[in-house]
Design a protein around this motif. Structure first.
Motif, PDB file in Angstrom:
ATOM      1  N   ALA A  20       0.835  -1.210   0.000  1.00 26.66           N
ATOM      2  CA  ALA A  20       0.000   0.000   0.000  1.00 26.66           C
ATOM      3  C   ALA A  20       0.866   1.255   0.000  1.00 26.66           C
ATOM      4  N   ALA A  21       0.250   2.373  -0.355  1.00 29.48           N
ATOM      5  CA  ALA A  21       0.937   3.663  -0.283  1.00 29.48           C
ATOM      6  C   ALA A  21       1.451   3.880   1.135  1.00 29.48           C
ATOM      7  N   PRO A  23       5.486   4.986   3.524  1.00 33.92           N
ATOM      8  CA  PRO A  23       6.894   5.365   3.403  1.00 33.92           C
ATOM      9  C   PRO A  23       7.784   4.233   2.877  1.00 33.92           C
ATOM     10  N   HIS A  45       3.980   6.086  -2.068  1.00 32.62           N
ATOM     11  CA  HIS A  45       3.414   7.118  -1.190  1.00 32.62           C
ATOM     12  C   HIS A  45       2.903   8.262  -2.067  1.00 32.62           C
ATOM     13  N   SER A  46       2.127   9.151  -1.484  1.00 31.30           N
ATOM     14  CA  SER A  46       1.411  10.136  -2.311  1.00 31.30           C
ATOM     15  C   SER A  46       2.225  11.380  -2.647  1.00 31.30           C
ATOM     16  N   ASN A 135      -6.067   9.502  -4.342  1.00 27.08           N
ATOM     17  CA  ASN A 135      -6.642   9.472  -3.004  1.00 27.08           C
ATOM     18  C   ASN A 135      -7.423  10.759  -2.763  1.00 27.08           C
ATOM     19  N   LYS A 172      -9.054   6.064  -4.217  1.00 27.23           N
ATOM     20  CA  LYS A 172      -9.039   5.617  -2.813  1.00 27.23           C
ATOM     21  C   LYS A 172     -10.039   6.477  -2.038  1.00 27.23           C
ATOM     22  N   ARG A 200      -7.929   5.334   6.126  1.00 23.23           N
ATOM     23  CA  ARG A 200      -8.114   5.424   7.580  1.00 23.23           C
ATOM     24  C   ARG A 200      -8.120   6.894   7.940  1.00 23.23           C
ATOM     25  N   TYR A 202      -7.001   9.612  10.355  1.00 22.63           N
ATOM     26  CA  TYR A 202      -5.995   9.731  11.427  1.00 22.63           C
ATOM     27  C   TYR A 202      -6.575  10.669  12.462  1.00 22.63           C
ATOM     28  N   LEU A 217       0.608   8.884  14.536  1.00 23.68           N
ATOM     29  CA  LEU A 217      -0.043   7.950  13.614  1.00 23.68           C
ATOM     30  C   LEU A 217       0.012   6.543  14.220  1.00 23.68           C
ATOM     31  N   SER A 220      -2.762   0.389  12.120  1.00 19.85           N
ATOM     32  CA  SER A 220      -4.108  -0.198  12.148  1.00 19.85           C
ATOM     33  C   SER A 220      -4.101  -1.511  12.932  1.00 19.85           C
ATOM     34  N   THR A 246      -8.067  -1.864   1.583  1.00 14.91           N
ATOM     35  CA  THR A 246      -6.954  -1.289   2.340  1.00 14.91           C
ATOM     36  C   THR A 246      -7.450  -0.911   3.731  1.00 14.91           C
ATOM     37  N   GLY A 247      -6.748  -1.437   4.747  1.00 16.55           N
ATOM     38  CA  GLY A 247      -7.114  -1.122   6.120  1.00 16.55           C
ATOM     39  C   GLY A 247      -7.404  -2.352   6.937  1.00 16.55           C
ATOM     40  N   GLY A 248      -6.470  -2.683   7.832  1.00 12.94           N
ATOM     41  CA  GLY A 248      -6.732  -3.747   8.798  1.00 12.94           C
ATOM     42  C   GLY A 248      -6.337  -5.140   8.364  1.00 12.94           C
ATOM     43  N   ALA A 269      -0.083  -2.017   4.564  1.00 10.32           N
ATOM     44  CA  ALA A 269       0.805  -0.937   5.016  1.00 10.32           C
ATOM     45  C   ALA A 269       1.284  -1.232   6.445  1.00 10.32           C
ATOM     46  N   SER A 270       0.399  -1.084   7.433  1.00  8.95           N
ATOM     47  CA  SER A 270       0.817  -1.216   8.843  1.00  8.95           C
ATOM     48  C   SER A 270       1.567  -2.513   9.101  1.00  8.95           C
TER      49      SER A 270
HETATM   50  C1  LIG Z   1       3.062   5.812   7.831  1.00 12.74           C
HETATM   51  C2  LIG Z   1       1.973   5.734   6.789  1.00 12.74           C
HETATM   52  C3  LIG Z   1       2.039   6.545   5.669  1.00 12.74           C
HETATM   53  C4  LIG Z   1       1.025   6.504   4.694  1.00 12.74           C
HETATM   54  N1  LIG Z   1       1.134   7.300   3.582  1.00 12.74           N
HETATM   55  C5  LIG Z   1       0.134   7.249   2.652  1.00 12.74           C
HETATM   56  C6  LIG Z   1       0.205   8.032   1.473  1.00 12.74           C
HETATM   57  O1  LIG Z   1       1.191   8.751   1.222  1.00 12.74           O
HETATM   58  N2  LIG Z   1      -0.834   7.985   0.605  1.00 12.74           N
HETATM   59  C7  LIG Z   1      -1.934   7.186   0.822  1.00 12.74           C
HETATM   60  O2  LIG Z   1      -2.839   7.161  -0.020  1.00 12.74           O
HETATM   61  N3  LIG Z   1      -2.004   6.408   1.927  1.00 12.74           N
HETATM   62  C8  LIG Z   1      -1.024   6.427   2.830  1.00 12.74           C
HETATM   63  N4  LIG Z   1      -1.111   5.652   3.950  1.00 12.74           N
HETATM   64  C9  LIG Z   1      -2.318   4.816   4.146  1.00 12.74           C
HETATM   65  C10 LIG Z   1      -2.078   3.367   3.711  1.00 12.74           C
HETATM   66  O3  LIG Z   1      -1.836   3.287   2.331  1.00 12.74           O
HETATM   67  C11 LIG Z   1      -3.293   2.486   4.053  1.00 12.74           C
HETATM   68  O4  LIG Z   1      -4.396   2.864   3.277  1.00 12.74           O
HETATM   69  C12 LIG Z   1      -3.703   2.546   5.504  1.00 12.74           C
HETATM   70  O5  LIG Z   1      -2.570   2.553   6.366  1.00 12.74           O
HETATM   71  C13 LIG Z   1      -4.582   1.351   5.878  1.00 12.74           C
HETATM   72  O6  LIG Z   1      -3.916   0.146   5.625  1.00 12.74           O
HETATM   73  P1  LIG Z   1      -3.169  -0.721   6.773  1.00 12.74           P
HETATM   74  O7  LIG Z   1      -4.203  -1.152   7.739  1.00 12.74           O
HETATM   75  O8  LIG Z   1      -2.573  -1.863   6.000  1.00 12.74           O
HETATM   76  O9  LIG Z   1      -2.159   0.164   7.410  1.00 12.74           O
HETATM   77  C14 LIG Z   1      -0.083   5.643   4.893  1.00 12.74           C
HETATM   78  C15 LIG Z   1      -0.132   4.824   6.032  1.00 12.74           C
HETATM   79  C16 LIG Z   1       0.876   4.845   6.967  1.00 12.74           C
HETATM   80  C17 LIG Z   1       0.785   3.934   8.159  1.00 12.74           C
END
Ligand SMILES: Cc1cc2nc3c(=O)[nH]c(=O)nc-3n(C[C@H](O)[C@H](O)[C@H](O)COP(=O)(O)O)c2cc1C
Length: 339
Positions: A20-21, A23, A45-46, A135, A172, A200, A202, A217, A220, A246-248, A269-270
């Motif tokens: 996922a998007a 760092p 990342h975005s 997004n 997204k 998600r 924040y 931050l 998830s 995406t998420g969880g 991502a997480s």
């Molecule tokens: C540290 C961090 C940075 C993120 N940066 C971006 C981003 O630049 N663009 C974006 O669309 N989502 C970003 N996200 C969101 C993730 O892509 C993802 O949608 C969200 O964390 C839920 O997925 P997860 O449960 O697998 O973490 C970021 C998430 C985290 C934790």
């Protein structure tokens, strides 16, 4: 080993597990490790609207300041491209990742208002992105803006990005649309090829000691997955767009649930930030093991098995589940049983 390949946004992927998007995409080595461990695609990342608008302003200010210079001085003026300070490093990152991995790489644009910044989509296409994730993150629109106006504004952003490129564009979304399936239908009309559910929020907490806002931050947890599963099950029954969860998602079993609900891909991502990019292999093993145990020959065979297509009236069915759950809880009365 079941076949995990999937098609997402018209792209053929070896696995539905996608980075996922986050760092992570700032480090090509980490991206390469995730792909070696089985990731089927990578979302960068975005690049944010605010970043791009700032770049445009910087370029305009420079041009304004130098427009009266004589021809000789103008000759040594660098082009406006030199001032796209935000976008250039991003394009270099994208090119580096493209050189390192042999799976599709998506660039990510992040913004909420139509405007010149959407034209940067073209630069991402030229730098080699295989698709774009757009997004539309926003917690609330400007004060007084109606829901219909929010959606019209967001659709205009989608249309502008879609028109700027030939690449497939996936959007997204945040979870709180009054009529999600109708909005997704409008996204399809606007030219989107997929949706990713959900962003998600924040949600900053309050620090009572300092009376400040806590912007930490928090990663998830799998508790965030059911909201996505429900949306996927509804969307899978009502749209032909590509669906990303995406998420969880923290395990291969979470991924299996998303696929059963209708996801073409599952974004991570997480879980990768916590355990490292190589952890994709663990999720892949768990997913394959579960599919195998249930007799599925492929993840495609399991996709959408639990979506709402078979519910003749999903709205009534959801209301029924809701009332049953509340009634059931009163009958079981957990605290009384414990005492
Ligand atoms: C540290 C961090 C940075 C993120 N940066 C971006 C981003 O630049 N663009 C974006 O669309 N989502 C970003 N996200 C969101 C993730 O892509 C993802 O949608 C969200 O964390 C839920 O997925 P997860 O449960 O697998 O973490 C970021 C998430 C985290 C934790």
């Amino acid at each position: 080993m079941p076949d995990l390949s999937t098609t997402w946004l018209g792209l053929s992927l070896k696995s539905p597990l996608v980075v996922a998007a986050s760092p992570l995409s700032r480090e090509p080595d980490a991206v390469a490790r995730a792909v070696d461990a089985g990731a089927g695609a990578v979302v960068m990342h975005s690049l944010f609207e605010e970043q791009l608008t700032h770049d445009q302003m910087a370029a305009h200010r420079f041009i304004d300041a130098t427009v009266d210079l004589d021809a000789e001085t103008q000759g040594i003026r660098p082009g406006a491209r030199a001032f796209t300070v935000g976008v250039e490093p991003y394009l270099r990152e994208l090119e580096r990742i493209k050189r390192r991995v042999d799976v599709p790489v998506l660039a990510s644009l992040n913004g909420t208002t139509p405007g010149g910044w959407t034209r940067y989509a073209k630069r991402l296409e030229e730098a080699g992105a295989n698709a774009l994730e757009l997004n539309l993150y926003e917690v609330g629109g400007p004060e007084g803006e109606t829901g219909a106006a929010v959606e019209a504004r967001q659709l205009a952003v989608v249309q502008a990005v879609v028109q700027a490129v030939k690449l497939p564009v996936t959007v997204k979304l945040t979870p709180f649309y009054a009529a999600l399936t109708a909005f997704v239908r409008d996204l399809e009309t606007a030219g989107a090829r997929g949706v990713a559910v959900f962003n998600r929020f924040y949600q900053p907490d309050i620090l009572l000691d300092t009376l400040d806002v806590d912007r930490q931050l928090v990663p998830s947890t799998p508790a965030e997955l059911p909201l996505r599963l429900h949306a996927l099950a509804r969307l899978s029954a009502t749209t032909t767009l590509s669906l990303a969860c995406t998420g969880g998602v923290h395990s291969g079993l979470d991924a299996a649930k998303a696929i059963l609900s209708g996801a073409h891909v599952v974004q991570l991502a997480s879980v990768l930030l916590e355990h490292g990019p190589q952890h994709v292999a663990v999720l892949q093993g768990e997913l394959a093991g579960w599919l195998d145990g249930k007799g599925y020959k492929s993840s495609a065979e399991a996709r959408g098995v639990l979506d709402l297509r078979s519910a003749p009236d999903p709205h009534a069915w959801e209301r029924l589940n809701y009332t049953r759950m509340l009634d059931g809880w009163r009958a079981r009365d957990s605290w009384r049983r414990k005492s």
